[in-house]
Design an enzyme around this catalytic site. Sequence first.
Site, PDB file in Angstrom:
ATOM      1  N   ARG A 247      32.869  31.274  39.174  1.00 19.38           N
ATOM      2  CA  ARG A 247      34.285  31.625  39.026  1.00 19.38           C
ATOM      3  C   ARG A 247      34.700  31.266  37.609  1.00 19.38           C
ATOM      4  NH1 ARG A 247      33.813  28.666  43.888  1.00 19.38           N
ATOM      5  NH2 ARG A 247      34.219  29.889  45.786  1.00 19.38           N
TER       6      ARG A 247
ATOM      7  N   LYS B 263      36.020  25.227  44.113  1.00 14.21           N
ATOM      8  CA  LYS B 263      36.990  25.575  45.153  1.00 14.21           C
ATOM      9  C   LYS B 263      36.717  24.764  46.421  1.00 14.21           C
ATOM     10  CE  LYS B 263      39.030  29.622  47.385  1.00 14.21           C
ATOM     11  NZ  LYS B 263      38.960  31.101  47.521  1.00 14.21           N
TER      12      LYS B 263
ATOM     13  N   HIS C  22      36.379  38.284  37.770  1.00 18.71           N
ATOM     14  CA  HIS C  22      35.740  37.876  39.028  1.00 18.71           C
ATOM     15  C   HIS C  22      34.704  38.897  39.486  1.00 18.71           C
ATOM     16  CE1 HIS C  22      35.860  34.828  42.146  1.00 18.71           C
ATOM     17  NE2 HIS C  22      35.762  35.762  43.075  1.00 18.71           N
TER      18      HIS C  22
ATOM     19  N   ARG D 160      31.116  37.793  39.213  1.00 22.33           N
ATOM     20  CA  ARG D 160      30.606  37.016  40.343  1.00 22.33           C
ATOM     21  C   ARG D 160      30.218  37.948  41.491  1.00 22.33           C
ATOM     22  NH1 ARG D 160      31.067  31.841  42.946  1.00 22.33           N
ATOM     23  NH2 ARG D 160      31.963  31.935  45.030  1.00 22.33           N
TER      24      ARG D 160
ATOM     25  N   HIS E  12      30.033  29.221  49.130  1.00 20.00           N
ATOM     26  CA  HIS E  12      30.871  29.636  50.253  1.00 20.00           C
ATOM     27  C   HIS E  12      30.739  28.646  51.408  1.00 20.00           C
ATOM     28  CE1 HIS E  12      30.854  34.144  48.890  1.00 20.00           C
ATOM     29  NE2 HIS E  12      31.750  33.417  48.247  1.00 20.00           N
TER      30      HIS E  12
ATOM     31  N   TYR F 198      29.257  41.158  50.952  1.00 18.08           N
ATOM     32  CA  TYR F 198      28.435  41.827  49.950  1.00 18.08           C
ATOM     33  C   TYR F 198      27.394  42.741  50.579  1.00 18.08           C
ATOM     34  CZ  TYR F 198      30.645  38.499  46.839  1.00 18.08           C
ATOM     35  OH  TYR F 198      31.579  37.775  46.142  1.00 18.08           O
TER      36      TYR F 198
END
Length: 414
Positions: free
Chosen positions: A261, A286, A353, A356, A379, A388
């Site tokens: 990120r 995050k 972004h 990524r 994640h 994805y």
Amino acid sequence: MLTVICFGRRHRGQERLFIDAGTSLALNGILKTIPGMRFSKTWKQWHIPLTRLMFSVLCRTLDGKAEIDYRALKAYLQQRGPGGGDSAGEAEADVAEPKMVSSPRSGVTGPAPRNLWVQGITAIAPVNQHVLPAVRQQLVLKAYSSSTIRTYCNEVAQFLQVIHGHAADGFSTERVRNYLHYCFTVLKLSENTLHSRINALKFYYEQVLKKDKFFYEIPRPKKPDLLPRLLNEDELRRLFNALVNRKHKAMLFTAYSAGLRVSEVVMLKLEDIDSRRMQIFVRRAKGKKDRYVNLSPVLLDILRKYLAEYRPRPTEYLFESEQTFTAYPTRTIQQIFSNAKQKARISKTVGIHSLRHSFATHLLDKGTDIRYIKDLLGHFNIKTTERYLHVSKQKLVNIISPFDDLWNREQLDW
């Protein structure tokens, strides 16, 4: 007390609020902390979007630290005339414009400039003055991130503006429900923005006021199921080659090579690059989650060349600002990406972004197990990574359309 001068100007096709803080290092240091703040090398001044919300953020940030001279800004707005603002923040702010602005500490007094909305504590009714400090204190005590604190406080402030002198503490579930309906039907807030506002109000009523299950009967809008937007390999080649500055190249190379990120790129320190284990340490990303990602040998060689050539050499962060010698502002890197995309003539509506997203999708295309990609991206849930699968061409590339089969059997005329 120090004084900053505000004025409006069109910059790169957008209306921007420019701030002249002079040579004060303290004021310049304060201004750079404002979300969305950028530094113009052309004008040698800071600037933010010319919206009511951003003006209110500026007033709150400088409250007690500097006086604001907005005479030039007022003249610009009057010359521009009503309805000149074209930003989304303008439309949302039209709900409750206060007639007067009065903040002796910040030096902003008298009638509010036309098309500006001061959303600070001074514009909130006395009966609700305690709400924002209580929300902020609880968020800090629960160790929420600075971005979450900023978002929740802004959303609660929007709510307090609309309800005027009605006591927020006495609101029933039905009244909050009616307010959210107003946000969706009148303010036309997006589903994602409405979710943020619900989360902020839910935090206040359930975490601060301790009203158990206050939002139990309030439905949440269904979020649109959007697929990640990415760049193909040819577009990436054009994007990277459009950059001339090697420092800028190194930034975007790092984002794509490791799937980071933009907030993670700017916080990378020199000590986080482990050339022995060929890993990059991503700290407190995050969700306040640390993780390791692979360090590409090619990227390591590029970073070594960048550090050998760049002067002044960074002392703490991998990419340091030339103005402040601290971590690079995320907005600056976003602008670097935007400029490169424009120069490369890439018409897709994508931001930084997308690097990524491209990293994850291209790994899937090359047959990498999705569980490893989940860990590389940091994640929490595998379902987030599974998005994805819908954009990867690994399996879809071998699927033949039944139309092709029918055409190839020469059963169709043209």
